[in-house]
Scaffold this motif. Structure first.
Motif, PDB file in Angstrom:
ATOM      1  N   GLY A 212    -110.637  32.152 -45.147  1.00  0.00           N
ATOM      2  CA  GLY A 212    -109.236  31.764 -45.311  1.00  0.00           C
ATOM      3  C   GLY A 212    -109.033  30.808 -46.468  1.00  0.00           C
ATOM      4  N   GLU A 213    -110.127  30.184 -46.943  1.00  0.00           N
ATOM      5  CA  GLU A 213    -110.052  29.272 -48.086  1.00  0.00           C
ATOM      6  C   GLU A 213    -110.484  29.943 -49.385  1.00  0.00           C
ATOM      7  OE1 GLU A 213    -111.902  25.343 -47.043  1.00  0.00           O
ATOM      8  OE2 GLU A 213    -112.144  26.322 -45.092  1.00  0.00           O
ATOM      9  N   ALA A 214    -110.706  31.257 -49.368  1.00  0.00           N
ATOM     10  CA  ALA A 214    -111.131  31.965 -50.572  1.00  0.00           C
ATOM     11  C   ALA A 214    -110.103  31.775 -51.684  1.00  0.00           C
ATOM     12  CB  ALA A 214    -111.311  33.455 -50.264  1.00  0.00           C
ATOM     13  N   GLY A 215    -110.571  31.430 -52.858  1.00  0.00           N
ATOM     14  CA  GLY A 215    -109.685  31.227 -54.002  1.00  0.00           C
ATOM     15  C   GLY A 215    -109.058  29.859 -54.072  1.00  0.00           C
ATOM     16  N   GLN A 216    -109.312  29.018 -53.085  1.00  0.00           N
ATOM     17  CA  GLN A 216    -108.729  27.666 -53.059  1.00  0.00           C
ATOM     18  C   GLN A 216    -109.494  26.763 -54.026  1.00  0.00           C
ATOM     19  OE1 GLN A 216    -108.857  24.544 -49.553  1.00  0.00           O
ATOM     20  NE2 GLN A 216    -107.500  26.214 -49.000  1.00  0.00           N
ATOM     21  N   GLN A 217    -108.778  26.046 -54.872  1.00  0.00           N
ATOM     22  CA  GLN A 217    -109.433  25.115 -55.797  1.00  0.00           C
ATOM     23  C   GLN A 217    -109.806  23.845 -55.047  1.00  0.00           C
ATOM     24  OE1 GLN A 217    -110.370  25.085 -59.380  1.00  0.00           O
ATOM     25  NE2 GLN A 217    -111.470  23.452 -58.323  1.00  0.00           N
ATOM     26  N   LYS A 218    -111.091  23.569 -54.965  1.00  0.00           N
ATOM     27  CA  LYS A 218    -111.558  22.352 -54.320  1.00  0.00           C
ATOM     28  C   LYS A 218    -111.578  21.203 -55.319  1.00  0.00           C
ATOM     29  CE  LYS A 218    -112.167  24.147 -50.264  1.00  0.00           C
ATOM     30  NZ  LYS A 218    -111.371  23.707 -49.107  1.00  0.00           N
ATOM     31  N   GLN A 219    -111.449  19.983 -54.794  1.00  0.00           N
ATOM     32  CA  GLN A 219    -111.288  18.838 -55.685  1.00  0.00           C
ATOM     33  C   GLN A 219    -111.633  17.545 -54.964  1.00  0.00           C
ATOM     34  OE1 GLN A 219    -106.797  18.961 -56.041  1.00  0.00           O
ATOM     35  NE2 GLN A 219    -107.053  16.936 -55.134  1.00  0.00           N
ATOM     36  N   ALA A 220    -111.651  16.463 -55.727  1.00  0.00           N
ATOM     37  CA  ALA A 220    -111.642  15.103 -55.204  1.00  0.00           C
ATOM     38  C   ALA A 220    -110.491  14.383 -55.891  1.00  0.00           C
ATOM     39  CB  ALA A 220    -112.974  14.410 -55.478  1.00  0.00           C
ATOM     40  N   TRP A 221    -110.140  13.208 -55.380  1.00  0.00           N
ATOM     41  CA  TRP A 221    -109.060  12.420 -55.989  1.00  0.00           C
ATOM     42  C   TRP A 221    -109.650  11.213 -56.710  1.00  0.00           C
ATOM     43  CZ3 TRP A 221    -104.488  14.599 -56.260  1.00  0.00           C
ATOM     44  CH2 TRP A 221    -103.996  15.409 -55.225  1.00  0.00           C
ATOM     45  N   LEU A 222    -109.252  10.997 -57.955  1.00  0.00           N
ATOM     46  CA  LEU A 222    -109.544   9.754 -58.670  1.00  0.00           C
ATOM     47  C   LEU A 222    -108.370   8.806 -58.454  1.00  0.00           C
ATOM     48  CD1 LEU A 222    -111.079  10.561 -62.180  1.00  0.00           C
ATOM     49  CD2 LEU A 222    -112.116   9.225 -60.330  1.00  0.00           C
ATOM     50  N   VAL A 223    -108.650   7.649 -57.887  1.00  0.00           N
ATOM     51  CA  VAL A 223    -107.607   6.703 -57.488  1.00  0.00           C
ATOM     52  C   VAL A 223    -107.792   5.412 -58.277  1.00  0.00           C
ATOM     53  CG1 VAL A 223    -106.584   5.433 -55.550  1.00  0.00           C
ATOM     54  CG2 VAL A 223    -107.617   7.700 -55.167  1.00  0.00           C
ATOM     55  N   ASP A 224    -106.771   5.016 -59.025  1.00  0.00           N
ATOM     56  CA  ASP A 224    -106.819   3.769 -59.789  1.00  0.00           C
ATOM     57  C   ASP A 224    -105.944   2.718 -59.133  1.00  0.00           C
ATOM     58  OD1 ASP A 224    -108.557   4.635 -61.796  1.00  0.00           O
ATOM     59  OD2 ASP A 224    -106.925   5.523 -62.970  1.00  0.00           O
ATOM     60  N   LEU A 225    -106.502   1.518 -58.974  1.00  0.00           N
ATOM     61  CA  LEU A 225    -105.772   0.364 -58.463  1.00  0.00           C
ATOM     62  C   LEU A 225    -105.692  -0.677 -59.565  1.00  0.00           C
ATOM     63  CD1 LEU A 225    -107.571  -0.017 -55.001  1.00  0.00           C
ATOM     64  CD2 LEU A 225    -105.393   1.127 -55.437  1.00  0.00           C
ATOM     65  N   ASP A 226    -104.483  -1.216 -59.769  1.00  0.00           N
ATOM     66  CA  ASP A 226    -104.327  -2.316 -60.716  1.00  0.00           C
ATOM     67  C   ASP A 226    -103.973  -3.581 -59.947  1.00  0.00           C
ATOM     68  OD1 ASP A 226    -101.647  -2.042 -60.052  1.00  0.00           O
ATOM     69  OD2 ASP A 226    -101.061  -1.161 -61.975  1.00  0.00           O
ATOM     70  N   ALA A 227    -103.479  -4.589 -60.633  1.00  0.00           N
ATOM     71  CA  ALA A 227    -103.190  -5.865 -59.975  1.00  0.00           C
ATOM     72  C   ALA A 227    -102.131  -5.736 -58.903  1.00  0.00           C
ATOM     73  CB  ALA A 227    -102.754  -6.891 -61.025  1.00  0.00           C
ATOM     74  N   GLY A 228    -101.224  -4.755 -59.039  1.00  0.00           N
ATOM     75  CA  GLY A 228    -100.137  -4.603 -58.080  1.00  0.00           C
ATOM     76  C   GLY A 228    -100.418  -3.628 -56.952  1.00  0.00           C
TER      77      GLY A 228
END
Length: 382
Positions: free
Chosen positions: A238-254
């Motif tokens: 059911g996931e055939a063709g699904q683009q797998k990924q991770a998230w790059l998360v940036d945190l700044d001072a706020g």
């Protein structure tokens, strides 16, 4: 501060009985390359590190290599158990691992004790919530009346917010393994919902800068600060063709500054084919998928002999097969609906026809009738 959000590694999982450790090792190696290329400070793994509570020796070796590569690439690692893991086993030697920069947050009693990492803007508090099975966690949290996943997660988050209150200026990240409202499930997750009672509203996680969710295998965004990374590999067709990924998360001072997807490689794609056996074996159009993991639905009017062996002569990684010829497949009705109003003889005859792929003859129907009558006489005698 830069984080890499991933989850649901399911190390040790198989696909229809086929080992996936080589594919898992390859995609986890890519995560370490991303850490080096993107100068990631912290990798978070939001549950289901392993696929089972007692992983194989080969699965633990894959995880060992993955964590070693991530640390060598320069990232601190924070991981939590999911509903597939054994929290106690995953948490073994957590104190020793923490000294090396791998933080396993597996103890419910310590969920409000964050991993603290610092940058030029001060502290980031990373809270790892282990998967909280309500029947167990309600006692560990001192809340015997909390019988839903929402209730125990709400209590856990109250503890997190109480700790954050004592850390003025700290930015915050929470790892949680849960089915949060608005998420879309795939075929390959193990259900942690019963009648919707364990569906958790997103508001439970209010008050933190980023929520790294695990459990659902499809990458998705519930809000800018609340996301599922999804699994790094497809674990069902059911996931055939699904683009797998991770998230790059940036945190700044706020707080949260930016989030972007990092595509992950597909060591061996999943493909679904449908057609008659002879056509599938001969059609040159299928050449590009010969090395894919395949699920095949055969449409031959008569069930072929030994079709899997024949398919694997051309498609060595064919792992799943269905026959949808005459009598095969389903007409959309439930099993009970298909049986309603039908005699035992009709049901038995259809079963024999389905298995053999050819209609039952009159002589065979008569033989089935005699067999059923003999069973009825024996039951009456008892």
């Amino acid at each position: 501060m830069r984080l890499l959000h991933t989850s649901d590694w399911h190390v040790g999982r198989s696909l229809h009985g086929t080992d996936l450790l080589a594919e898992q090792d390859a995609v986890l190696r890519r995560l370490a390359e991303v850490v080096a290329e993107e100068r990631v400070d912290v990798v978070v793994v939001a549950g289901d590190v392993y696929d089972r509570a007692v992983p194989s020796a080969d699965a633990t070796a894959v995880l060992d290599r993955a964590l070693t590569r991530l640390r060598a690439a320069g990232a601190v690692v924070v991981l939590t158990p999911g509903n597939h893991d054994s929290a106690r086993r995953l948490g073994f030697a957590a104190g020793l691992l923490a000294r090396s920069g791998v933080h396993v947050r597996a103890a419910t009693a310590e969920l409000d004790e964050p991993v603290i990492v610092t940058d030029e803007h001060w502290e980031v508090a990373v809270y790892g919530l282990p998967y909280l099975e309500p029947e167990v966690a309600r006692h560990e949290l001192g809340l015997p009346g909390a019988r839903s996943h929402e209730a125990v997660l709400a209590a856990a988050m109250e503890r997190v917010r109480a700790d954050l209150f004592l850390r003025p200026g700290a930015r915050s990240v929470v790892l949680a393994h849960a089915f949060v409202g608005g998420g879309v499930a795939s075929e390959s997750e193990r259900d942690i919902c019963v009648g919707g009672v364990d569906l958790v509203p997103a508001s439970v996680f209010d008050g933190v800068d980023y929520v790294a969710l695990g459990h659902l295998h499809r990458p998705q965004t519930l809000s800018p600060r609340m996301r599922y990374s999804g699994s790094p590999l497809a674990y069902s067709f059911g996931e055939a063709g699904q683009q797998k990924q991770a998230w790059l998360v940036d945190l700044d001072a706020g707080g949260l500054a930016d989030v972007r997807a990092v595509p992950l490689p597909v060591p061996r794609p999943l493909t679904v084919l449908r057609g008659e056996l002879a056509d599938l074996l001969a059609d040159p159009a299928h050449t590009p998928v010969e090395e894919h993991f395949l699920s095949v639905q055969l449409t031959d009017p008569v069930r072929p002999t030994d079709p899997m062996r024949q398919l694997q002569t051309r498609f060595p990684h064919c792992v799943h097969l269905e026959w949808a010829g005459a009598g095969g497949g389903s007409d959309g009705r439930s099993y009970q609906e298909r049986l309603t109003g039908r005699s035992d003889l009709e049901v038995a005859g259809e079963f024999v026809a389905h298995v053999r792929g050819v209609p039952v003859t009159g002589a065979e129907r008569e033989l089935l009738g005699r067999a059923l009558a003999a069973v009825a006489r024996e039951e009456a005698a008892l």
